[in-house]
Scaffold this active site. Structure first.
Site, PDB file in Angstrom:
ATOM      1  N   ASP A  75      82.862  38.276 -23.286  1.00  0.00           N
ATOM      2  CA  ASP A  75      83.926  37.283 -23.302  1.00  0.00           C
ATOM      3  C   ASP A  75      83.703  36.379 -24.526  1.00  0.00           C
ATOM      4  OD1 ASP A  75      85.998  35.516 -22.240  1.00  0.00           O
ATOM      5  OD2 ASP A  75      84.369  34.193 -21.627  1.00  0.00           O
ATOM      6  N   ASP A 135      85.521  32.642 -25.004  1.00  0.00           N
ATOM      7  CA  ASP A 135      85.509  31.220 -24.641  1.00  0.00           C
ATOM      8  C   ASP A 135      84.412  30.931 -23.624  1.00  0.00           C
ATOM      9  OD1 ASP A 135      87.649  30.343 -26.239  1.00  0.00           O
ATOM     10  OD2 ASP A 135      89.115  31.062 -24.783  1.00  0.00           O
ATOM     11  N   ASP A 146      81.341  34.197 -18.579  1.00  0.00           N
ATOM     12  CA  ASP A 146      81.120  32.945 -17.860  1.00  0.00           C
ATOM     13  C   ASP A 146      81.965  32.867 -16.599  1.00  0.00           C
ATOM     14  OD1 ASP A 146      83.489  30.556 -18.606  1.00  0.00           O
ATOM     15  OD2 ASP A 146      83.527  32.491 -19.601  1.00  0.00           O
ATOM     16  N   SER A 151      88.751  38.894 -24.750  1.00  0.00           N
ATOM     17  CA  SER A 151      89.098  37.503 -24.477  1.00  0.00           C
ATOM     18  C   SER A 151      90.485  37.362 -23.878  1.00  0.00           C
ATOM     19  CB  SER A 151      89.021  36.686 -25.768  1.00  0.00           C
ATOM     20  OG  SER A 151      89.507  35.377 -25.565  1.00  0.00           O
ATOM     21  N   ALA A 152      90.584  36.524 -22.853  1.00  0.00           N
ATOM     22  CA  ALA A 152      91.890  36.162 -22.307  1.00  0.00           C
ATOM     23  C   ALA A 152      92.504  35.004 -23.082  1.00  0.00           C
ATOM     24  CB  ALA A 152      91.754  35.777 -20.834  1.00  0.00           C
ATOM     25  N   GLU A 193      91.284  27.913 -11.891  1.00  0.00           N
ATOM     26  CA  GLU A 193      90.486  29.030 -12.403  1.00  0.00           C
ATOM     27  C   GLU A 193      89.009  28.887 -12.053  1.00  0.00           C
ATOM     28  OE1 GLU A 193      89.658  31.237 -16.715  1.00  0.00           O
ATOM     29  OE2 GLU A 193      90.486  29.207 -16.653  1.00  0.00           O
TER      30      GLU A 193
END
Length: 298
Positions: free
Chosen positions: A49, A51, A238, A165-166, A97
């Protein structure tokens, strides 16, 4: 005559014996690490990931590090209605989230809502990508401590890296470039903007959110060609959803999952330990990933 590799013992690895490092199944992890070492760099790939995984979860003074969308929102040329609406959406959906009390299915519905609404406000304005590069310079130090060393080792070992990554792919690529860690073996799969008649027109499809990252990786044939024979994977994230980023690889693959835990530690720790092989609590460095790489390259 080639010497057999030394057997790895967790108790002999200081970086995995810190108070901030939690391991639910040491015996399983020990077997996994010995497989990583046995396979060497030629069998390894990284799936991570961006962020709050490649970037820190907090700065030294405790403030949160900007996300890729927040970096984009820092561009002065963006219309004020986009930046204000984007901030409202973040303030509404981000707490959902990271809330450990909300069931996953409900979270997924909220994430789809969040990204769909973000897509709707990314319409009808001009944007110069060069401005994002100028902004990203200010955020290159948000990468975890020793990230430059981490990427340098991977580059020297010719190990491919999938950054999944989203967030906003343009920001992700720009920050990695400004930090001088982006190269041909680093592939970013993320949300990228599309244009129509010279104006931003939402995201290219499919839209990637926190809990669907596993659904699009295999369509990236150019990346797949780099990793088709690399069945040892170090996965880093994360979010609990990040643990599924390598779904779709052969079931025989050896996947060591590292979870960076920062929010709601007491409430989330058990879930993270059930999901990740290694859980790092408020660790803002690349010390553990580098420690694993050093085992593999030696």
């Amino acid at each position: 005559m080639k010497m057999s590799p030394k057997t790895i013992r967790l108790k002999e690895l200081p970086f995995l014996n810190e108070q901030t490092c939690k391991i639910k199944n040491p015996e399983k992890l020990e077997i996994q690490l010995n497989e990583l070492v046995s396979g060497g760099p030629a069998k390894l790939q990284i799936v991570s990931d961006f962020d709050h995984t490649i970037t820190k979860q907090r700065t030294s003074n405790g403030t949160a590090c900007a996300t890729s969308f927040e970096i984009f929102s820092s561009c002065k040329s963006l219309p004020s209605n986009y930046t204000s609406e984007s901030k409202k959406l973040f303030n509404k959906y981000h707490p959902i989230e990271i809330d450990p009390s909300i069931p996953l299915k409900e979270k997924v519905n909220h994430m789809i809502e969040w990204w769909s609404k973000t897509n709707d406000i990314l319409v009808g304005f001009a944007f110069d990508g060069k401005e994002l590069d100028d902004v990203a310079i200010k955020y290159k130090d948000c990468l975890r401590d020793r990230s430059d060393e981490f990427f340098e080792i991977l580059d020297k070992l010719d190990v491919p890296v999938l950054v999944f990554s989203a967030g906003l792919g343009h920001s992700v690529e720009s920050v990695l470039k400004q930090a001088n860690v982006y190269n041909d073996r680093v592939k970013v799969i993320s949300n990228f903007l599309q244009t129509k008649d010279g104006l931003v027109n939402g995201f290219k499809h499919p839209i990637i959110h926190t809990f669907n990252k596993n659904e699009t990786v295999l369509v990236e044939s150019d990346y797949s060609s780099l990793v088709h024979d690399r069945d040892n994977i170090i996965l880093m994230g994360d979010s609990l959803g990040d643990a599924d980023m390598a779904n779709g690889v052969p079931s025989s693959s050896n996947i060591v999952k590292i979870g960076f835990l920062f929010h709601h530690v007491n409430e989330n720790l058990e879930k993270y330990m059930d999901t990740f092989d290694i859980v790092l609590i408020d660790d803002q460095t690349m010390n553990v990933p580098i420690g694993l790489l050093n085992l593999i390259k030696n």
